[in-house]
Every structure is written in C-alpha cells, then in structure tokens.
Design a protein around this motif. Structure first.
Motif, PDB file in Angstrom:
ATOM      1  N   ILE A 112      36.600   2.462 -13.598  1.00  0.00           N
ATOM      2  CA  ILE A 112      37.750   1.557 -13.676  1.00  0.00           C
ATOM      3  C   ILE A 112      38.663   1.948 -14.836  1.00  0.00           C
ATOM      4  O   ILE A 112      39.890   1.970 -14.716  1.00  0.00           O
ATOM      5  N   VAL A 113      38.052   2.292 -15.978  1.00  0.00           N
ATOM      6  CA  VAL A 113      38.838   2.700 -17.146  1.00  0.00           C
ATOM      7  C   VAL A 113      39.587   4.005 -16.874  1.00  0.00           C
ATOM      8  O   VAL A 113      40.781   4.138 -17.184  1.00  0.00           O
ATOM      9  N   VAL A 114      38.896   4.975 -16.273  1.00  0.00           N
ATOM     10  CA  VAL A 114      39.536   6.258 -15.967  1.00  0.00           C
ATOM     11  C   VAL A 114      40.673   6.052 -14.965  1.00  0.00           C
ATOM     12  O   VAL A 114      41.749   6.655 -15.103  1.00  0.00           O
ATOM     13  N   CYS A 115      40.442   5.202 -13.968  1.00  0.00           N
ATOM     14  CA  CYS A 115      41.501   4.912 -12.989  1.00  0.00           C
ATOM     15  C   CYS A 115      42.731   4.324 -13.678  1.00  0.00           C
ATOM     16  O   CYS A 115      43.868   4.633 -13.297  1.00  0.00           O
ATOM     17  N   TRP A 116      42.506   3.486 -14.679  1.00  0.00           N
ATOM     18  CA  TRP A 116      43.626   2.897 -15.422  1.00  0.00           C
ATOM     19  C   TRP A 116      44.444   3.987 -16.109  1.00  0.00           C
ATOM     20  O   TRP A 116      45.675   3.998 -16.038  1.00  0.00           O
ATOM     21  N   PHE A 117      43.766   4.912 -16.764  1.00  0.00           N
ATOM     22  CA  PHE A 117      44.481   6.007 -17.436  1.00  0.00           C
ATOM     23  C   PHE A 117      45.178   6.917 -16.433  1.00  0.00           C
ATOM     24  O   PHE A 117      46.298   7.382 -16.676  1.00  0.00           O
ATOM     25  N   LEU A 118      44.537   7.164 -15.302  1.00  0.00           N
ATOM     26  CA  LEU A 118      45.162   8.010 -14.286  1.00  0.00           C
ATOM     27  C   LEU A 118      46.391   7.330 -13.699  1.00  0.00           C
ATOM     28  O   LEU A 118      47.392   7.988 -13.394  1.00  0.00           O
ATOM     29  N   GLY A 119      46.333   6.006 -13.533  1.00  0.00           N
ATOM     30  CA  GLY A 119      47.505   5.264 -13.084  1.00  0.00           C
ATOM     31  C   GLY A 119      48.616   5.316 -14.108  1.00  0.00           C
ATOM     32  O   GLY A 119      49.795   5.503 -13.775  1.00  0.00           O
ATOM     33  N   ASN A 120      48.237   5.183 -15.377  1.00  0.00           N
ATOM     34  CA  ASN A 120      49.223   5.265 -16.460  1.00  0.00           C
ATOM     35  C   ASN A 120      49.933   6.614 -16.437  1.00  0.00           C
ATOM     36  O   ASN A 120      51.156   6.702 -16.555  1.00  0.00           O
ATOM     37  N   GLY A 121      49.146   7.674 -16.220  1.00  0.00           N
ATOM     38  CA  GLY A 121      49.720   9.015 -16.210  1.00  0.00           C
ATOM     39  C   GLY A 121      50.594   9.305 -15.012  1.00  0.00           C
ATOM     40  O   GLY A 121      51.428  10.215 -15.045  1.00  0.00           O
ATOM     41  N   SER A 122      50.441   8.518 -13.944  1.00  0.00           N
ATOM     42  CA  SER A 122      51.238   8.773 -12.748  1.00  0.00           C
ATOM     43  C   SER A 122      52.680   8.302 -12.898  1.00  0.00           C
ATOM     44  O   SER A 122      53.520   8.618 -12.053  1.00  0.00           O
ATOM     45  N   LEU A 123      52.974   7.547 -13.959  1.00  0.00           N
ATOM     46  CA  LEU A 123      54.347   7.043 -14.111  1.00  0.00           C
ATOM     47  C   LEU A 123      54.853   7.050 -15.542  1.00  0.00           C
ATOM     48  O   LEU A 123      56.011   6.722 -15.791  1.00  0.00           O
ATOM     49  N   TYR A 137      37.524  16.819 -15.057  1.00  0.00           N
ATOM     50  CA  TYR A 137      36.181  16.988 -15.625  1.00  0.00           C
ATOM     51  C   TYR A 137      35.338  15.718 -15.731  1.00  0.00           C
ATOM     52  O   TYR A 137      34.119  15.796 -15.770  1.00  0.00           O
ATOM     53  N   ILE A 138      35.967  14.539 -15.798  1.00  0.00           N
ATOM     54  CA  ILE A 138      35.209  13.303 -16.009  1.00  0.00           C
ATOM     55  C   ILE A 138      35.040  12.509 -14.715  1.00  0.00           C
ATOM     56  O   ILE A 138      33.922  12.172 -14.310  1.00  0.00           O
ATOM     57  N   PHE A 139      36.139  12.237 -14.042  1.00  0.00           N
ATOM     58  CA  PHE A 139      36.119  11.347 -12.879  1.00  0.00           C
ATOM     59  C   PHE A 139      35.175  11.818 -11.765  1.00  0.00           C
ATOM     60  O   PHE A 139      34.385  11.020 -11.244  1.00  0.00           O
TER      61      PHE A 139
END
Length: 418
Positions: free
Chosen positions: A20-31, A204-206
C-alpha cells in the motif's frame, strides 16, 4: 507454474502494508512532474506572458496522453507491463531533469525556443502518464481494491505536495531576486528525485512483495501474459504453454469490445468526472476568477484547496458508509456535479473569494471520491487478464475526459476573445 499453496487469507496479509505504501509513492510519481509544471504557473506566466502557458501546456500534454493510452489499450494483452511502467517512470525522470537543464541553458528567458522546448517536455509527460497510469491501474486491478485506492491517493497527494511547496517557496522567495525561478528549480529537483525513487521502487521492491507475487501468480494462472516479466524479476518461473495445451480454455478472456460494453456506465462516469473538472481546473481558476484581497496568492490558494480536498476525497471511500457501490448511485452523483458549471460562473462574476474557495474545495473533494469509487468497483468480478484490460480501458476514458475538458476550456477562452 510455481504457485503459492498457502491459503489466500494468509498470503494476502504478507507485505500488504508495504504494498500500500509503495503504491502511494508510485501514484505520487505518476503525476508529480506534471503537477510541478502546473503549480509554478505564476513563474511561467511571468516568463511567457503572451502564451497562456497554463492552458497551452495542458492542451499539448493531453493529446499525447490520450493517443498513447488508446494505442496501449488496444495492444494491452501483448504488452510487457514491467517494461511499460519502468519506461514511463524513466521518461518522467528524464523530462523533469530536462526542465532544469532547459531553464539553466536559457537563463530563465522567455524566448519562443524555450517555450517550444517546455511544450515538448509537456508532451513527453503525456506519453509517460499514459504508460504509467494505464499500466499501473491495469496491474493493480489484478489485486486488492485498496491498492488502487492508495495509488490514486498518491496521485492526488502529488498535487497537494506541489501546492504546499509552492506556498512555501513563494513565502520564502517572494522578495528575493529571481524568487519565482528559484522556487521553480526546487520543484523540478524534488520531482526528479521522486521519479527516480519510483523507478527503483517499481523495478526492485514492488515485484518482490509476497502479496504482489501471489496476485500476479494467480493472474498468470488465469491466462494473463502481461505479468510474466514481473514474476521473472521476483524469481518465479512460469509454464504457461504447458498449461495452455492441457486446458484449451486457459487463455480465453473477454475482448476489449465486450469489456467496453459491460462497463459503459463506469467508463462514461470517469469521462464525465474529468470533462467537468478539467473544464474548470486549472485554466478557469488561474485566469478567470478576477482580482481579490489575496492578490497574487489567490490562484495558488485555489489550486492548493482543490489539491488538498482531492486528496481527502480519495481516502473517504475507505469509510464504508460514504463509499458509493451502486452503479446507478455513482451515475447520479457524477451527473449532479455539472451543477458546478453555473455555480462557478456566477461565483466568479458576483461572489467573493470565500465562496470561490469553498466551491473549488467541493470540486476537488467530489473528483477524488468518485474517481476512487469507480476505479475500485469496476474491476470486481473479473479474472486477471480481464481486470488488467479493464484497468487500461478505464484510464483511457479518464484521460479522454481530461482531454475533452481542456478542449472545452479552450473554447471558452476563444469565445470570450482570447
């Protein structure tokens, strides 16, 4: 295929919070890169006063995003999701870094060449957005709804983060020489760093998180071929060909056309959400709301309030009594948002800044809430490859709505005499 034999309940608890935390950062990076460009609108307005940078950059960005996602959605079943997402985040990183180089090379001068360069970078952001949003939503649609919610919340958090940074940098550099430019450089540096972080997290993490490996293995067992590279990166080997020979129905799935027809209300709902939102934000709010007591802070406050409430709205579906699960209820809520059009028009003409701030906050809150409700409800009941395809289709309609909203904003600008 190597498949986890533990119970689903046990496996889906392993690494869930980390995912969930990684998804949050990946969402942040998408915009974050695109929001950085939008949030420093006062800098670009000062450097390019005759070019309507907010509207022009958005109009450049959206066709590239929409055309790219349409092509990718059509070929979704044959794509390597891992390479697609990594390519998108790397393109975000390179483009963000190029903004710094371009500004340094031109010394912040507002030449035509510099503006063309910024427009090209905006187009690159659109291509990267289509790769990442479609790829990630399709990928996460295979898993738990909370992952999509966290990704979308991270996406909205990028707007809230850039707005907060913009207010801080404006206060810090307002009276210094080249204050706007210094703030812009800080934005580009932060976004470049976050994009690089997303590349590393996704690569590497997700893929190595137990819960992610479980859902991707499950999707592969249902015939999905788009997850094979990510599973290989996690050390899981597949024997899809052998299983396909043993079970001829192994690779059967609904076509894109069938998914389109079965989810037309969800797709049109997303389209209408963003047609409305982007016909108002950011162009109308940036240039058509008049002068008020807040002065040069007014537009920044409006954008900040939209972004913060959009972020809050993406968490409200976690409260069960607020989550809209009914398809009919979602459409009623989405269509009722069009009352914002006369509300914003009359408030801009006759209302005070307090009313405009309240309206902008409600626009953001409903945008975030309804987006998450649609994206988490639509994939339910579909197996792996179908959920992946549907995720791409939904993002295509979302970006199509944004493109249409931006176009309507331009028609408004032309109609009032530019």
């Amino acid at each position: 295929m190597v498949y986890n034999t533990e119970s689903e309940e046990a496996v889906t608890k392993k690494g869930r919070f980390a995912a969930i935390v990684v998804c949050w950062f990946l969402g942040n990076g998408s915009l974050i890169s695109w929001n950085s460009m939008l949030t420093i609108v006062d800098y670009y307005t000062e450097v390019f006063p005759r070019y309507h940078p907010t509207r022009v950059l958005t109009l450049v960005y959206q066709p590239f995003a929409f055309i790219t996602i349409a092509i990718l959605t059509y070929h979704e079943a044959k794509l390597n999701t891992r390479m697609r997402n990594i390519f998108g985040y790397i393109l975000f990183f390179i483009s963000s870094f190029l903004l710094i180089i371009l500004d340094l090379a031109t010394s912040g001068k507002g030449s035509v060449g510099a503006f063309v360069g910024i427009c090209l970078i905006s187009a690159a952001f659109g291509v990267a957005d289509a790769n990442v949003q479609g790829g990630m939503i399709g990928d996460l649609a295979l898993m738990q709804p909370e992952f999509i919610q966290s990704f979308m919340a991270g996406l909205a958090a990028s707007g809230a983060l850039t707005s907060a940074l913009r207010l801080i940098t404006k206060a810090a550099f307002e009276h210094s020489h080249d204050g706007l430019r210094k703030g812009a450089m800080m934005f580009f540096a932060v976004s470049s760093f976050l994009e690089l972080l997303c590349v590393l997290l996704y690569a590497y993490i997700f893929p190595k998180l137990p819960i992610v490996k479980y859902y991707r293995s499950k999707a592969a067992s249902e015939g999905s071929k788009t997850v094979s590279a990510d599973l290989a990166a996690a050390g899981i080997q597949l024997q899809i060909k052998q299983e396909a020979e043993e079970d001829p129905k192994h690779d059967e799935r609904l076509t894109i056309r069938q998914l389109l027809m079965q989810n037309l209300d969800y797709e049109m709902g997303l389209y209408l959400i963003y047609v409305l939102t982007l016909s108002i934000f950011p162009g109308f709010l940036s240039e058509d709301t008049g002068n008020h007591a807040l002065g040069s802070w007014y537009v920044l406050v409006l954008i900040a309030m939209y972004n913060v409430l959009d972020l809050i709205g993406r968490y409200t579906p976690l409260i069960k009594c607020l989550r809209i699960e009914s398809r009919k209820g979602l459409m009623i809520a989405i269509i009722s948002r069009f009352l914002f059009i006369p509300a914003f028009y009359f408030t801009a003409k006759y209302g005070g800044q307090g009313w405009m701030i309240m309206l902008t906050s409600l626009l953001g809150l409903t945008n975030g809430h309804l987006t998450v409700c649609v994206l988490t409800e639509a994939p339910k009941g579909y197996k792996g490859p179908e959920a992946n395809a549907l995720g791409n289709v939904l993002v295509m309609f979302l970006l199509g709505g944004i493109f249409s909203g931006v176009s309507l904003d331009w028609l408004w600008l032309i109609g009032k005499g530019w």
